[in-house]
Design a protein around this motif. Structure first.
Motif, PDB file in Angstrom:
ATOM      1  N   GLU A 342      26.732  35.660  79.031  1.00 22.91           N
ATOM      2  CA  GLU A 342      25.830  36.722  79.125  1.00 22.91           C
ATOM      3  C   GLU A 342      26.597  38.135  78.886  1.00 22.91           C
ATOM      4  O   GLU A 342      26.291  39.031  78.084  1.00 22.91           O
ATOM      5  CB  GLU A 342      25.022  36.796  80.446  1.00 22.91           C
ATOM      6  CG  GLU A 342      23.877  37.993  80.316  1.00 22.91           C
ATOM      7  CD  GLU A 342      22.822  37.639  79.535  1.00 22.91           C
ATOM      8  OE1 GLU A 342      21.863  38.562  79.302  1.00 22.91           O
ATOM      9  OE2 GLU A 342      22.798  36.417  79.132  1.00 22.91           O
ATOM     10  N   LEU A 343      27.687  38.265  79.951  1.00 24.18           N
ATOM     11  CA  LEU A 343      28.722  39.596  79.536  1.00 24.18           C
ATOM     12  C   LEU A 343      29.210  39.808  78.115  1.00 24.18           C
ATOM     13  O   LEU A 343      29.503  40.564  77.597  1.00 24.18           O
ATOM     14  CB  LEU A 343      29.415  39.507  80.801  1.00 24.18           C
ATOM     15  CG  LEU A 343      28.992  39.782  82.115  1.00 24.18           C
ATOM     16  CD1 LEU A 343      30.170  39.415  83.307  1.00 24.18           C
ATOM     17  CD2 LEU A 343      28.267  41.113  82.429  1.00 24.18           C
ATOM     18  N   THR A 344      29.610  38.498  77.766  1.00 23.60           N
ATOM     19  CA  THR A 344      30.425  38.442  76.573  1.00 23.60           C
ATOM     20  C   THR A 344      29.357  39.024  75.363  1.00 23.60           C
ATOM     21  O   THR A 344      29.952  40.032  74.413  1.00 23.60           O
ATOM     22  CB  THR A 344      30.689  37.007  76.208  1.00 23.60           C
ATOM     23  OG1 THR A 344      31.721  36.526  77.167  1.00 23.60           O
ATOM     24  CG2 THR A 344      31.440  37.187  74.866  1.00 23.60           C
ATOM     25  N   GLU A 345      28.187  38.663  75.432  1.00 23.04           N
ATOM     26  CA  GLU A 345      27.408  39.173  74.165  1.00 23.04           C
ATOM     27  C   GLU A 345      26.936  40.404  74.573  1.00 23.04           C
ATOM     28  O   GLU A 345      26.823  41.233  73.721  1.00 23.04           O
ATOM     29  CB  GLU A 345      25.947  38.017  74.392  1.00 23.04           C
ATOM     30  CG  GLU A 345      26.594  36.628  74.071  1.00 23.04           C
ATOM     31  CD  GLU A 345      25.281  35.590  73.692  1.00 23.04           C
ATOM     32  OE1 GLU A 345      24.165  36.287  74.059  1.00 23.04           O
ATOM     33  OE2 GLU A 345      25.595  34.481  73.550  1.00 23.04           O
ATOM     34  N   ARG A 346      26.611  40.775  75.837  1.00 21.64           N
ATOM     35  CA  ARG A 346      25.939  42.348  76.032  1.00 21.64           C
ATOM     36  C   ARG A 346      27.182  43.288  75.865  1.00 21.64           C
ATOM     37  O   ARG A 346      26.778  44.405  75.654  1.00 21.64           O
ATOM     38  CB  ARG A 346      25.867  42.404  77.656  1.00 21.64           C
ATOM     39  CG  ARG A 346      24.427  41.599  77.915  1.00 21.64           C
ATOM     40  CD  ARG A 346      23.615  41.891  79.212  1.00 21.64           C
ATOM     41  NE  ARG A 346      22.796  41.125  79.319  1.00 21.64           N
ATOM     42  CZ  ARG A 346      21.447  41.655  80.079  1.00 21.64           C
ATOM     43  NH1 ARG A 346      21.567  42.944  80.762  1.00 21.64           N
ATOM     44  NH2 ARG A 346      20.491  40.785  80.322  1.00 21.64           N
ATOM     45  N   TYR A 347      28.411  42.951  76.196  1.00 19.90           N
ATOM     46  CA  TYR A 347      29.785  43.682  75.815  1.00 19.90           C
ATOM     47  C   TYR A 347      30.441  43.498  74.691  1.00 19.90           C
ATOM     48  O   TYR A 347      31.423  44.193  74.537  1.00 19.90           O
ATOM     49  CB  TYR A 347      30.345  44.005  77.306  1.00 19.90           C
ATOM     50  CG  TYR A 347      29.735  44.609  78.400  1.00 19.90           C
ATOM     51  CD1 TYR A 347      29.536  46.025  78.637  1.00 19.90           C
ATOM     52  CD2 TYR A 347      29.017  43.529  79.398  1.00 19.90           C
ATOM     53  CE1 TYR A 347      28.804  46.504  79.561  1.00 19.90           C
ATOM     54  CE2 TYR A 347      28.250  44.270  80.441  1.00 19.90           C
ATOM     55  CZ  TYR A 347      28.187  45.607  80.619  1.00 19.90           C
ATOM     56  OH  TYR A 347      27.309  46.095  81.392  1.00 19.90           O
ATOM     57  N   GLY A 348      30.156  42.761  73.892  1.00 23.11           N
ATOM     58  CA  GLY A 348      30.763  42.721  72.704  1.00 23.11           C
ATOM     59  C   GLY A 348      32.145  42.171  72.895  1.00 23.11           C
ATOM     60  O   GLY A 348      33.105  42.435  72.117  1.00 23.11           O
ATOM     61  N   LEU A 349      32.314  41.143  73.792  1.00 19.57           N
ATOM     62  CA  LEU A 349      33.662  40.814  74.096  1.00 19.57           C
ATOM     63  C   LEU A 349      34.300  39.864  73.439  1.00 19.57           C
ATOM     64  O   LEU A 349      35.457  39.582  73.436  1.00 19.57           O
ATOM     65  CB  LEU A 349      33.572  40.300  75.591  1.00 19.57           C
ATOM     66  CG  LEU A 349      33.127  41.189  76.741  1.00 19.57           C
ATOM     67  CD1 LEU A 349      33.238  40.485  78.169  1.00 19.57           C
ATOM     68  CD2 LEU A 349      33.656  42.625  76.646  1.00 19.57           C
ATOM     69  N   GLY A 350      33.510  39.185  72.389  1.00 17.76           N
ATOM     70  CA  GLY A 350      34.130  38.233  71.389  1.00 17.76           C
ATOM     71  C   GLY A 350      33.039  37.399  70.955  1.00 17.76           C
ATOM     72  O   GLY A 350      31.918  37.644  71.057  1.00 17.76           O
ATOM     73  N   LEU A 351      33.358  36.057  70.890  1.00 17.92           N
ATOM     74  CA  LEU A 351      32.516  35.139  70.694  1.00 17.92           C
ATOM     75  C   LEU A 351      31.962  34.198  71.697  1.00 17.92           C
ATOM     76  O   LEU A 351      32.987  33.676  72.759  1.00 17.92           O
ATOM     77  CB  LEU A 351      33.287  34.113  69.463  1.00 17.92           C
ATOM     78  CG  LEU A 351      33.396  34.541  68.192  1.00 17.92           C
ATOM     79  CD1 LEU A 351      33.933  33.448  67.359  1.00 17.92           C
ATOM     80  CD2 LEU A 351      32.115  35.145  67.611  1.00 17.92           C
ATOM     81  N   SER A 352      30.794  33.897  72.225  1.00 13.83           N
ATOM     82  CA  SER A 352      30.375  33.154  73.400  1.00 13.83           C
ATOM     83  C   SER A 352      29.863  31.892  72.566  1.00 13.83           C
ATOM     84  O   SER A 352      29.143  31.727  71.541  1.00 13.83           O
ATOM     85  CB  SER A 352      29.301  33.705  74.085  1.00 13.83           C
ATOM     86  OG  SER A 352      28.109  33.748  72.895  1.00 13.83           O
ATOM     87  N   ILE A 353      30.664  30.525  72.912  1.00 15.39           N
ATOM     88  CA  ILE A 353      30.505  29.384  72.253  1.00 15.39           C
ATOM     89  C   ILE A 353      30.157  28.385  73.492  1.00 15.39           C
ATOM     90  O   ILE A 353      30.285  28.458  74.808  1.00 15.39           O
ATOM     91  CB  ILE A 353      31.591  29.076  71.699  1.00 15.39           C
ATOM     92  CG1 ILE A 353      32.837  28.856  72.449  1.00 15.39           C
ATOM     93  CG2 ILE A 353      32.050  30.320  70.626  1.00 15.39           C
ATOM     94  CD1 ILE A 353      34.094  28.182  71.778  1.00 15.39           C
ATOM     95  N   ASP A 354      29.821  27.175  72.889  1.00 15.89           N
ATOM     96  CA  ASP A 354      29.541  25.829  73.845  1.00 15.89           C
ATOM     97  C   ASP A 354      30.894  25.495  74.032  1.00 15.89           C
ATOM     98  O   ASP A 354      31.416  24.722  72.971  1.00 15.89           O
ATOM     99  CB  ASP A 354      28.537  24.784  73.055  1.00 15.89           C
ATOM    100  CG  ASP A 354      28.328  23.596  73.782  1.00 15.89           C
ATOM    101  OD1 ASP A 354      29.218  23.598  75.015  1.00 15.89           O
ATOM    102  OD2 ASP A 354      27.801  22.796  73.443  1.00 15.89           O
ATOM    103  N   ALA A 355      31.566  25.639  75.200  1.00 11.71           N
ATOM    104  CA  ALA A 355      32.909  24.996  75.490  1.00 11.71           C
ATOM    105  C   ALA A 355      33.159  23.711  75.718  1.00 11.71           C
ATOM    106  O   ALA A 355      34.150  23.356  75.818  1.00 11.71           O
ATOM    107  CB  ALA A 355      33.524  26.105  76.641  1.00 11.71           C
TER     108      ALA A 355
END
Length: 402
Positions: A342-355
């Protein structure tokens, strides 16, 4: 107003954020002395692992670093599961009474809840830092509630409600900003406050980065993917290895995997074997920098990297890796599960993926090789600024009047 003359900070765990949080609180006290005494109650092993904190405490007479006794340490190491929480709670109460603390802060509140609810009463007012609420994860984009999740959510809320009814309980500091509203609406505690997960923004010179690259002997024209911290399956290291095996030799030729951190004994042989096999079959560079780093050394590794990996397997709660990556303004590959996704997507930290999918990790590594514009630098900076260590210490200081 709560009268606080002597604050006890209690944390018997070592490594990771445990020394870092205490270091920030001591550092804040030294820069602008609180109107209290501070006593840090820690494990005997703390003195070896967190030398930087030991050195800071040595500078001031009103701050004491106190190790629990050897028999107490042995007792807690032999305990596990629910029993561990009760063992450490008894130790907590014993030292709070012994040093006559007027307020105590549990630096890791989560596994004390059952003991707080059903164990002995605390000898002084106390607060706690709450790391791992999950009952609100169903509101996040990539989370589908299973029956198991629903049962865990109910159990978690019921236990928290019981713990926060303790007469001496004062403030719940919650590291998950999205959980605070849900908790507050239930009126579960006298006070529930969002606590930033702290990071220190440290400038690193280009010369320092160049010297580190030379020291590590990183080959030219390789993009550096950093996996930092305790290197285990929980961090996704085996899924990462599986992903690399699926990539083409041409793609691997452009990659350096830099693994930095402690490797537990139970993982050492398996990781070494995986690395040896990959090196034989793929032209990838894999470098392992094993062991604990001094905190002052950490920022250079993040500045050196091109991509930061946070491939946790269904991790609950925050991770300091996100903050270190954001502070260095480096894009990240992050598990899309829970708070981190959630934080990655809200703050543009990179790619959120199914790890949990090695196929998706492999495709994401390829995407990183061909895309130099991952992440949003301005949002990363904002995220890091919101979690600056000084806000962390000031929040604690303000709420418990130290």
């Amino acid at each position: 107003m709560l009268k606080t003359d002597h604050v006890m900070l209690f944390d018997l765990l070592i490594g990771g954020h445990h020394g870092t949080y205490l270091r920030y609180l001591v550092k804040a006290w030294l820069e602008e002395p609180f109107s209290t005494r501070l006593t840090l109650v820690v494990s005997p092993d703390f003195f070896t692992v967190h030398q930087e904190v030991v050195e800071l405490v040595d500078r001031h007479a009103q701050i004491e670093l106190l190790a629990i006794s050897a028999p107490e340490e042995q007792e807690r190491k032999q305990a596990s599961g629910l029993r561990l929480g009760f063992v450490e709670w008894r130790i907590f109460c014993r030292y709070a009474a012994q040093i006559q603390a007027t307020h105590a802060l549990l630096m890791y509140f989560d596994y004390f809840q059952l003991a707080i609810a059903f164990g002995q009463s605390a000898p002084c007012p106390f607060s706690g830092i709450y790391f791992r609420p999950t009952f609100h994860y169903h509101t996040f984009a990539h989370h589908a509630m299973t029956l198991k999740d629903k049962v865990r959510s109910w159990r978690q809320q019921a236990l928290l409600s019981l713990a926060l009814r303790a007469p001496q309980f004062h403030t719940l500091f919650c590291l998950d900003p999205f959980a605070v509203k849900a908790l507050s609406s239930r009126h579960l505690a006298p006070k529930i406050v969002h606590l930033p997960d702290p990071v220190e923004i440290v400038p690193v010179s280009s010369e320092t980065v160049a010297n580190l690259r030379m020291k590590l002997e990183i080959e030219p024209n390789r993009k550096i993917f950093l996996l930092f911290g305790r290197i285990t399956g929980r961090k996704g290291v085996y899924k990462l290895f599986d992903a690399v095996k699926q990539m083409s030799p041409e793609q691997c030729q452009r990659i350096c995997l830099l693994l930095v951190g402690d490797i537990p004994a139970q993982d050492k042989a398996a990781i070494d074997q995986e690395v040896a096999e990959i090196r034989k079959s793929q032209p990838i560079q894999i470098l392992i920098q094993e062991g604990f780093l001094r905190e002052a050394e950490v920022p250079a590794y993040f500045q050196l990297s091109d991509i930061v990996l946070a491939l946790y397997q269904r991790h609950v709660g925050m991770s300091g890796i996100l903050l270190l990556g954001a502070a260095a303004q480096k894009p990240m590959l992050v598990s899309n599960y829970g708070l981190m996704g959630e934080l990655t997507e809200r703050y543009g930290l990179g790619l959120s993926i199914d790890a949990e999918s090695s196929e998706e990790i492999a495709q994401s590594l390829v995407d990183c090789l061909g895309n130099s514009a991952l992440g949003n630098i301005d949002k990363m900076q904002f995220f890091a600024d919101q979690n600056h260590w000084s806000i962390f210490t000031e929040t604690i200081r303000r709420e418990i009047l130290i």
